[in-house]
Design a protein around this motif. Structure first.
Motif, PDB file in Angstrom:
ATOM      1  N   SER A 115      79.462  15.096  -7.616  1.00 15.07           N
ATOM      2  CA  SER A 115      80.767  15.755  -7.601  1.00 15.07           C
ATOM      3  C   SER A 115      80.990  16.375  -6.232  1.00 15.07           C
ATOM      4  O   SER A 115      80.056  16.525  -5.432  1.00 15.07           O
ATOM      5  CB  SER A 115      80.819  16.850  -8.667  1.00 15.07           C
ATOM      6  OG  SER A 115      79.904  17.898  -8.332  1.00 15.07           O
ATOM      7  N   ALA A 116      82.229  16.743  -5.964  1.00 15.51           N
ATOM      8  CA  ALA A 116      82.529  17.373  -4.684  1.00 15.51           C
ATOM      9  C   ALA A 116      81.763  18.686  -4.534  1.00 15.51           C
ATOM     10  O   ALA A 116      81.233  18.996  -3.458  1.00 15.51           O
ATOM     11  CB  ALA A 116      84.037  17.611  -4.561  1.00 15.51           C
ATOM     12  N   GLU A 152      88.662  19.221   1.322  1.00 14.14           N
ATOM     13  CA  GLU A 152      89.194  17.894   1.030  1.00 14.14           C
ATOM     14  C   GLU A 152      88.306  16.814   1.638  1.00 14.14           C
ATOM     15  O   GLU A 152      88.187  15.713   1.102  1.00 14.14           O
ATOM     16  CB  GLU A 152      90.624  17.762   1.559  1.00 14.14           C
ATOM     17  CG  GLU A 152      91.656  18.521   0.742  1.00 14.14           C
ATOM     18  CD  GLU A 152      91.722  18.055  -0.712  1.00 14.14           C
ATOM     19  OE1 GLU A 152      91.371  16.899  -0.985  1.00 14.14           O
ATOM     20  OE2 GLU A 152      92.112  18.859  -1.568  1.00 14.14           O
ATOM     21  N   GLY A 153      87.686  17.133   2.785  1.00 17.11           N
ATOM     22  CA  GLY A 153      86.787  16.166   3.393  1.00 17.11           C
ATOM     23  C   GLY A 153      85.611  15.842   2.502  1.00 17.11           C
ATOM     24  O   GLY A 153      85.208  14.673   2.369  1.00 17.11           O
ATOM     25  N   VAL A 154      85.055  16.853   1.863  1.00 18.17           N
ATOM     26  CA  VAL A 154      83.936  16.643   0.943  1.00 18.17           C
ATOM     27  C   VAL A 154      84.417  15.944  -0.326  1.00 18.17           C
ATOM     28  O   VAL A 154      83.761  15.036  -0.845  1.00 18.17           O
ATOM     29  CB  VAL A 154      83.268  17.987   0.603  1.00 18.17           C
ATOM     30  CG1 VAL A 154      82.186  17.798  -0.459  1.00 18.17           C
ATOM     31  CG2 VAL A 154      82.664  18.617   1.851  1.00 18.17           C
ATOM     32  N   TRP A 184      86.983  14.824   9.733  1.00 19.15           N
ATOM     33  CA  TRP A 184      87.577  15.250  10.998  1.00 19.15           C
ATOM     34  C   TRP A 184      88.910  15.961  10.827  1.00 19.15           C
ATOM     35  O   TRP A 184      89.525  16.346  11.836  1.00 19.15           O
ATOM     36  CB  TRP A 184      87.767  14.033  11.903  1.00 19.15           C
ATOM     37  CG  TRP A 184      86.513  13.352  12.311  1.00 19.15           C
ATOM     38  CD1 TRP A 184      86.055  12.139  11.875  1.00 19.15           C
ATOM     39  CD2 TRP A 184      85.544  13.826  13.264  1.00 19.15           C
ATOM     40  NE1 TRP A 184      84.864  11.824  12.481  1.00 19.15           N
ATOM     41  CE2 TRP A 184      84.525  12.841  13.345  1.00 19.15           C
ATOM     42  CE3 TRP A 184      85.442  14.977  14.049  1.00 19.15           C
ATOM     43  CZ2 TRP A 184      83.425  12.976  14.173  1.00 19.15           C
ATOM     44  CZ3 TRP A 184      84.338  15.112  14.873  1.00 19.15           C
ATOM     45  CH2 TRP A 184      83.343  14.130  14.936  1.00 19.15           C
ATOM     46  N   ALA A 185      89.380  16.143   9.612  1.00 15.67           N
ATOM     47  CA  ALA A 185      90.720  16.703   9.397  1.00 15.67           C
ATOM     48  C   ALA A 185      90.898  18.054  10.081  1.00 15.67           C
ATOM     49  O   ALA A 185      91.927  18.317  10.719  1.00 15.67           O
ATOM     50  CB  ALA A 185      91.000  16.821   7.899  1.00 15.67           C
ATOM     51  N   GLY A 186      89.916  18.929   9.945  1.00 19.72           N
ATOM     52  CA  GLY A 186      90.037  20.244  10.557  1.00 19.72           C
ATOM     53  C   GLY A 186      89.945  20.215  12.063  1.00 19.72           C
ATOM     54  O   GLY A 186      90.502  21.089  12.746  1.00 19.72           O
ATOM     55  N   VAL A 187      89.246  19.230  12.612  1.00 20.66           N
ATOM     56  CA  VAL A 187      89.092  19.114  14.068  1.00 20.66           C
ATOM     57  C   VAL A 187      90.356  18.583  14.710  1.00 20.66           C
ATOM     58  O   VAL A 187      90.813  19.081  15.745  1.00 20.66           O
ATOM     59  CB  VAL A 187      87.900  18.183  14.403  1.00 20.66           C
ATOM     60  CG1 VAL A 187      87.803  17.960  15.906  1.00 20.66           C
ATOM     61  CG2 VAL A 187      86.603  18.762  13.849  1.00 20.66           C
ATOM     62  N   ARG A 188      90.978  17.584  14.097  1.00 20.74           N
ATOM     63  CA  ARG A 188      92.089  16.869  14.718  1.00 20.74           C
ATOM     64  C   ARG A 188      93.275  17.770  15.026  1.00 20.74           C
ATOM     65  O   ARG A 188      93.942  17.605  16.041  1.00 20.74           O
ATOM     66  CB  ARG A 188      92.536  15.714  13.820  1.00 20.74           C
ATOM     67  CG  ARG A 188      91.471  14.646  13.639  1.00 20.74           C
ATOM     68  CD  ARG A 188      91.902  13.607  12.633  1.00 20.74           C
ATOM     69  NE  ARG A 188      93.043  12.838  13.124  1.00 20.74           N
ATOM     70  CZ  ARG A 188      93.803  12.093  12.350  1.00 20.74           C
ATOM     71  NH1 ARG A 188      93.577  12.042  11.043  1.00 20.74           N
ATOM     72  NH2 ARG A 188      94.805  11.403  12.866  1.00 20.74           N
TER      73      ARG A 188
END
Length: 569
Positions: free
Chosen positions: A460-461, A474-476, A363-367
């Protein structure tokens, strides 16, 4: 304004001293290694420190004149804080010596030429006061041996040249930004890579709180009788290492090892087996330290140590939030009754629950684009939260919330959101279900067949981003890191299986039909509903199942518009 210079000001302790002095309206010269000035100023800005009294200059302690610019005005510098050190394990001796011995002597000599010098405060380490360290420093690692040698040389040089020197010998200073030493033990514990507790029942690895230690350092120049003395600064209440590890494990919601391996045994094992630098084993002792003099200074300065248990809990939360130094930590993130939460815990406008196989970082990009504050949660057993019932975990995390927020769930997160709203309609103002998997084809649920438990634990990411058809972020990366923790991947697969069961899908559809709370659905055009719903629905063009990662602005806009529409109604 009185003036001070902090050498090594971009480091963990140095920047905290700079911040403390600036808050007291001092003029501060921050001497940093070339190229690290922005690291300091960015950190100060992030902590809302007024920089008007700050001058940042490049410094090289290996140079006799410290490599300071000729134009530097040092006429009002009275106090010199030397925080420059090579603090790491496994250093080459000459690299450690150049900074910890030669550099320390250069700083002392430079300070001795100041016109109005009041004090030089030098930071060393608590192990230099231990008999075992002093007797065996030639056999120690580069860090400890050079610290012991510099301690002796500095005192001799200061006495010979009548330079007012005070040495502070702290134990492990813990706080935001400390990732060395004990932090590695905690990281291994968190990742399930600590098979046994190093040392024995009486192994003592003391800590001291960063803010307390900085306050102690700032007090020293103000007390004339501290010149010419050394002070061992540590919290005598620090639990013995086995108890410390169990305290930390309990707070993290992980299992502490029961077995112990004596330091002598560890020292004889190959590094490939222990995973530890041999130099760290010298800190696993039963030595005790006399802190009477430091405690007297603290009393005179009005300093009180905070409870060590609270200090440790706050620190380990920072370690987890920063992925042990890999990313900038969210200062609001931490554990709440076993659940990992971030954001506004009291008055959020939105509460956001993630989908599989992600965590709350999705949710980082949404917030950042929402029209109000938000709280995010790692669902129990997933991400960083302790294992528990998903529904019970969400309910406990919401106990601290005083508002009636909009609950937002994505994919798997739709289930606990829907159940909570049905059970507590008076506690929420509405719910938004993003990609509600129980209204879509089962193949739309994340965690497709190639993602077995074993594969998830090793993912891995980059590979996870490919499997979910989303950009690396970063979320992934956070999700991939947490999936490698013991049990998380297995619980994710189990949650996926439960979510896909016909009985679960039927239960949630029936609950959606009768819930009294206003509901809004959000889906991607490439991830449509396959079960008709009478609830208002927003379709995001070109989006798939993971729209919070691929289309965060559109998700935020849909949430904001939904809130405004209900307000107008």
């Amino acid at each position: 304004m009185s003036g001070s210079i902090v050498i090594g000001a971009a480091g963990f302790i140095g920047r905290a001293i700079v911040a403390h002095l600036l808050r007291q309206d001092h003029r501060v010269v921050a001497a940093v290694r070339p190229g690290t000035d922005r690291r300091l100023t960015t950190w100060l800005d992030a902590h809302d420190i007024d920089r008007r009294g700050l001058t940042v200059v490049s410094c090289d302690v290996t140079a006799p004149d410290l490599g300071l610019p000729e134009r530097l005005d040092h006429s009002d510098i009275r106090d010199v804080y030397n925080c420059a050190a090579r603090f790491a394990f496994g250093l080459e001796h000459q690299d450690a010596y150049a900074v910890n011995v030669t550099g320390a002597l250069h700083a002392l000599e430079w300070a001795g030429r100041l016109r109005d010098l009041r004090r030089v405060v030098h930071i060393s380490g608590y192990r230099v006061t231990a008999d075992s360290a002093a007797e065996k420093h030639s056999d120690s690692g580069a860090y400890e041996s050079t610290k012991v040698e510099s301690d002796q040389l500095l005192r001799q040089r200061a006495e010979a040249k009548n330079i007012p020197l005070t040495i502070a010998n702290p134990s492990s200073v813990v706080g935001t930004g400390q990732y060395i030493g004990l932090a590695k033990v905690i990281e291994d514990l968190w990742r399930g890579k600590l098979p046994a507790i190093p040392g024995g029942n009486d192994t003592f690895v003391p800590v001291v709180d960063l803010d307390y230690f900085v306050g102690f350092l700032i007090a020293l120049p103000k007390l004339p009788d501290t010149a010419g003395h050394s002070y061992t600064v540590l919290d005598q209440r620090t639990p013995m290492l086995p108890s410390l590890i169990r305290l930390v494990a309990d707070h993290l919601g992980v299992r502490a090892p029961r077995a112990m391996i004596p330091a002598g045994v560890l020292a004889r094992l190959p590094r490939a087996v222990t995973g530890a630098d041999p130099e760290t084993l010298t800190f696993l002792t039963e030595d005790r330290y006399d802190t009477t003099a430091a405690e007297d200074i603290a009393r005179r300065a009005g300093l009180t140590m905070p409870p060590v248990e609270d200090v440790l809990r706050r620190w380990v939360e920072h370690l987890v939030a920063s992925r042990f130094g890999a990313v900038d930590a969210d200062p609001s993130a931490g554990f709440l009754d076993g659940a990992w939460v971030g954001g506004d815990r009291r008055t959020p406008k939105y509460v956001l629950a993630h989908g599989l196989p992600l965590d709350s970082e999705e949710w980082a990009g949404v917030r950042g684009s929402l029209d109000g504050t938000s709280m995010v949660i790692d669902l129990p057993g997933l991400g960083r939260s302790a294992p528990d019932s998903i529904d019970d975990g969400l309910a406990r995390a919401l106990r601290s919330v005083e508002t009636r927020p909009v609950l937002v769930g994505h994919s798997l997160g739709c289930a606990p959101v829907l159940r909570y709203a049905a059970a507590h309609p008076d506690r929420v103002s509405g719910i938004v279900l993003v990609a509600p998997a129980f209204l879509q084809e089962r193949t739309r649920i994340p965690l497709r067949s190639p993602l077995t438990t074993i594969a998830l634990r090793r993912v891995s990411a980059r590979r996870l981003a490919q499997l979910l058809a989303v950009p690396e972020s970063e979320g992934v990366a956070s999700a991939a890191a947490n999936l490698r923790r013991p049990g998380v991947a297995a619980r994710a697969v189990g949650a996926h299986r439960t979510a896909g069961a016909a009985s679960t899908r039927r239960e949630l559809r029936e609950l959606l039909d009768r819930v009294a709370t206003p509901v809004h659905l959000v889906v991607g055009a490439d991830d449509p509903l396959t079960v008709a719903s009478a609830h208002p629905t927003t379709v995001i063009e070109s989006a798939g199942h993971f729209a919070p990662l691929t289309h965060p602005d559109q998700i935020a806009a849909a949430l904001t518009e939904n809130t405004k529409s209900r307000s107008r109604a």
